[in-house]
Motif scaffolding. Structure first.
Motif, PDB file in Angstrom:
ATOM      1  N   PHE A 133       8.892   3.179  -5.377  1.00  0.00           N
ATOM      2  CA  PHE A 133       8.880   4.355  -4.508  1.00  0.00           C
ATOM      3  C   PHE A 133       8.086   4.041  -3.236  1.00  0.00           C
ATOM      4  O   PHE A 133       7.274   3.129  -3.199  1.00  0.00           O
ATOM      5  N   ARG A 134       8.339   4.871  -2.269  1.00  0.00           N
ATOM      6  CA  ARG A 134       7.439   4.929  -1.100  1.00  0.00           C
ATOM      7  C   ARG A 134       6.838   6.340  -1.070  1.00  0.00           C
ATOM      8  O   ARG A 134       7.523   7.315  -0.758  1.00  0.00           O
ATOM      9  N   PRO A 135       5.557   6.468  -1.420  1.00  0.00           N
ATOM     10  CA  PRO A 135       4.948   7.806  -1.464  1.00  0.00           C
ATOM     11  C   PRO A 135       5.003   8.550  -0.134  1.00  0.00           C
ATOM     12  O   PRO A 135       5.039   9.790  -0.100  1.00  0.00           O
ATOM     13  N   PHE A 186       2.768  14.536  -0.582  1.00  0.00           N
ATOM     14  CA  PHE A 186       2.250  13.704  -1.674  1.00  0.00           C
ATOM     15  C   PHE A 186       0.737  13.846  -1.795  1.00  0.00           C
ATOM     16  O   PHE A 186       0.205  14.060  -2.892  1.00  0.00           O
ATOM     17  N   GLU A 187       0.048  13.711  -0.683  1.00  0.00           N
ATOM     18  CA  GLU A 187      -1.411  13.768  -0.714  1.00  0.00           C
ATOM     19  C   GLU A 187      -1.903  15.160  -1.112  1.00  0.00           C
ATOM     20  O   GLU A 187      -2.905  15.313  -1.811  1.00  0.00           O
ATOM     21  N   SER A 223       0.817  -1.223   0.000  1.00  0.00           N
ATOM     22  CA  SER A 223       0.000   0.000   0.000  1.00  0.00           C
ATOM     23  C   SER A 223       0.843   1.261   0.000  1.00  0.00           C
ATOM     24  O   SER A 223       0.359   2.329  -0.375  1.00  0.00           O
ATOM     25  N   VAL A 224       2.086   1.175   0.440  1.00  0.00           N
ATOM     26  CA  VAL A 224       2.968   2.354   0.441  1.00  0.00           C
ATOM     27  C   VAL A 224       4.072   2.199  -0.588  1.00  0.00           C
ATOM     28  O   VAL A 224       5.128   2.823  -0.472  1.00  0.00           O
ATOM     29  N   SER A 225       3.864   1.402  -1.581  1.00  0.00           N
ATOM     30  CA  SER A 225       4.828   1.229  -2.658  1.00  0.00           C
ATOM     31  C   SER A 225       4.186   1.635  -3.967  1.00  0.00           C
ATOM     32  O   SER A 225       3.010   1.361  -4.205  1.00  0.00           O
ATOM     33  N   ARG A 226       4.980   2.331  -4.825  1.00  0.00           N
ATOM     34  CA  ARG A 226       4.498   2.749  -6.120  1.00  0.00           C
ATOM     35  C   ARG A 226       5.595   2.499  -7.155  1.00  0.00           C
ATOM     36  O   ARG A 226       6.782   2.637  -6.884  1.00  0.00           O
TER      37      ARG A 226
END
Length: 553
Positions: free
Chosen positions: A192-194, A200-201, A147-150
């Motif tokens: 990435f880790r957003p 980011f948000e 969930s925290v990877s892009r």
């Protein structure tokens, strides 16, 4: 050949001497003024001087910062537009929705390969250290922390040299990097880790805005896996239907900032800072700094307290160091994200310069006092003392055969000496005349005494010739005279004639004759001659009585 020594003792007029000395004084004062100008180098006020210098540096630095980030924003908008087009085209060609990219390494690999050239070209064109495209999709959604990877690409320059075109792959599929001749970064990761990207948000929320209104500069942060502090210029990637594709943008590293934004300066040590917030150098974790071109500088560390220093300057101080400088807000991106630029110099440099300026002023003052004292001594010795000595000699009358080298005073001495000779001759003449007068007076006194004795003898002889009874009647008759008769009697005693008495009294001759008959009758005399004889005897008796009373023989 000209004898120069003859000019040294040549007499000059007082006016010419005074003019010459004043002219010398004016030359000295002018020389002192220009020496002061060169000494203090246009010094007005140390704080004001530093404020002008730092303010000029701040304006140049601010313009450079604004220009650089504006150009970077333009490149970011172009990158976002081209990336949006590539992603939309890829989805359209493969009849996919963006959500279908999740969990498909093949599709993400194909999309990254399609984006790689565009990202690399923009990185080489832009003034930055890295360029990235962060896709809002994961390679493997089933793994831990998915969930925290892009997925996406993050390319970095291998050095700060703008002519070096070697690129490193910091994030993305390694196979694509190798295929493009891009070596993996030593801290390479696949995704990435957003949550490591500040704001980011917040940037994601701007996805529906035009690109020129949605780009944003993030706060400074440490790039994951490295010790390098960076800030990002990030823009949202959005499809035509409003689908959020992810982020793209450029990276400015702290090392790059130090290299690119170093400024030339007339000062020996200056610090140029770009800070998040409006407080300037408050916390160095939120600041990038640079120094002077081709010079070493000591970067600030820790938090600083800010206070006004005067003349537009501020003081930034903590336990280990202190700076003075200027801090101004700068607008680098849309919205209310505050940034400020600060141009600072070590307080020790300011203090050293202030002491140096103070010493220059003190030196100028001492030189002025010394010059004034020297001028006074010189002019006193050359002009005032000779005049004063000449006045003393005049008071003491020591001006015979004198030579003061001042024409007017020598002429005055000659005039006074001549006047003395004239006065002495006049005095001798007066003494002689006085002696003659004394002798004449003595002779006159002797003759007067002799005449007085003769008059006394004559009076005595006359007294013996008159009848004593008639004389007694005369004396008694005087008491009976009226005031007018006594006045006429007095005129006769003074030797006045009838005509003169008429003029003095303002009366007629008949009136005078009338008074004469009354006077003769009361004094019992028959003529004016008899009256005057009795009067002379009376006067002589009065003088004798006064001598007897005073004891004079």
């Amino acid at each position: 050949m000209v004898n120069l020594s003859s000019f040294a003792f040549k007499k000059h007029t007082l006016r010419r001497k005074l003019f010459s000395y004043m002219f010398i004084l004016a030359i000295l004062l002018l020389g002192l003024f220009f020496a002061g100008v060169f000494l203090i180098m246009g010094f007005t006020c140390t704080r004001q001087k530093f404020y002008k210098t730092l303010d000029f540096q701040s304006q140049v630095f601010e313009r450079q910062i604004s220009s650089h980030f504006n150009n970077l924003a333009v490149m970011g908008i172009q990158l976002a537009e081209e990336s949006d087009h590539i992603i939309a085209s890829y989805l359209k060609e493969n009849a996919l929705d963006f959500e279908q990219l999740n969990g498909s390494e093949i599709r993400l690999s194909s999309l990254q390969e399609a984006l790689f050239d565009t990202l690399e070209h923009k990185l080489l064109e832009a003034d930055c250290t890295s360029a990235f495209i962060l896709l809002n999709a994961q390679v493997n959604p089933s793994v831990e922390n998915a969930s925290v990877s892009r997925s996406g690409l993050y390319l970095q320059r291998s050095s700060l040299d703008s002519s070096d075109n070697h690129i490193l792959l910091y994030r993305g599929l390694a196979a694509i990097g190798k295929k493009q001749g891009c070596m993996p970064h030593r801290k390479w990761r696949l995704e990435f880790r957003p949550d490591h990207v500040p704001d980011f948000e917040h940037i994601k929320e701007k996805a529906d805005l035009p690109l020129f209104s949605s780009y944003q500069l993030t706060d400074m942060f440490t790039l994951p896996g490295t010790s390098e502090r960076v800030m990002l210029l990030a823009l949202p990637l959005t499809g035509s239907d409003g689908t959020f594709f992810g982020l793209c943008g450029f990276e400015i590293s702290e090392s790059y900032f130090k290299h690119v934004f170093a400024q030339p300066s007339s000062l020996s040590r200056v610090l140029f800072c770009l800070c998040s917030g409006n407080d300037g150098l408050a916390d160095t974790r939120d600041c990038f700094s640079a120094g002077i071109v081709n010079d070493y500088y000591l970067a600030p560390s820790g938090t600083y307290h800010t206070q006004n220093f005067g003349n537009g300057l501020k003081c930034f101080q903590n336990d280990t160091s202190s700076y003075i400088g200027i801090s101004n807000p700068v607008h680098l991106c849309p919205g209310d994200v505050p940034f400020s630029v600060s141009v600072l110099m070590p307080f020790t440099d300011y203090r050293t310069q202030a002491i140096a300026d103070g010493l220059r002023i003190l030196l100028l003052l001492l030189l002025s006092l010394s010059a004034a004292a020297s001028c006074c001594l010189y002019f006193s010795h050359r002009y005032l003392i000779p005049v004063y000595q000449s006045i003393q000699r005049i008071c003491q009358k020591e001006y015979d055969a004198s030579d003061t080298s001042i024409a007017e005073i020598d002429d005055l001495f000659a005039f006074l000496a001549e006047q003395d000779r004239i006065n002495e001759a006049a005095l001798e003449k007066i003494k002689a005349e006085n002696a003659t007068a004394q002798a004449s007076l003595k002779q006159m006194y002797s003759e007067q005494q002799e005449n007085r004795q003769q008059i006394e003898r004559l009076a005595y002889s006359r007294k013996t010739e008159v009848d004593p009874y008639d004389y007694e009647n005369f004396l008694m008759g005087i008491k009976e005279l009226t005031e007018t008769e006594r006045k006429v009697f007095g005129y006769y005693l003074q030797g006045k004639t009838v005509k003169e008495i008429m003029e003095l009294s303002g009366v007629k001759e008949s009136t005078i004759r009338f008074h004469n008959r009354n006077i003769y009758s009361k004094l019992q005399v028959s003529s004016l001659k008899q009256l005057l004889r009795f009067a002379s005897i009376m006067k002589q008796d009065d003088v004798s009585q006064q001598k007897n009373k005073s004891g004079i023989p």
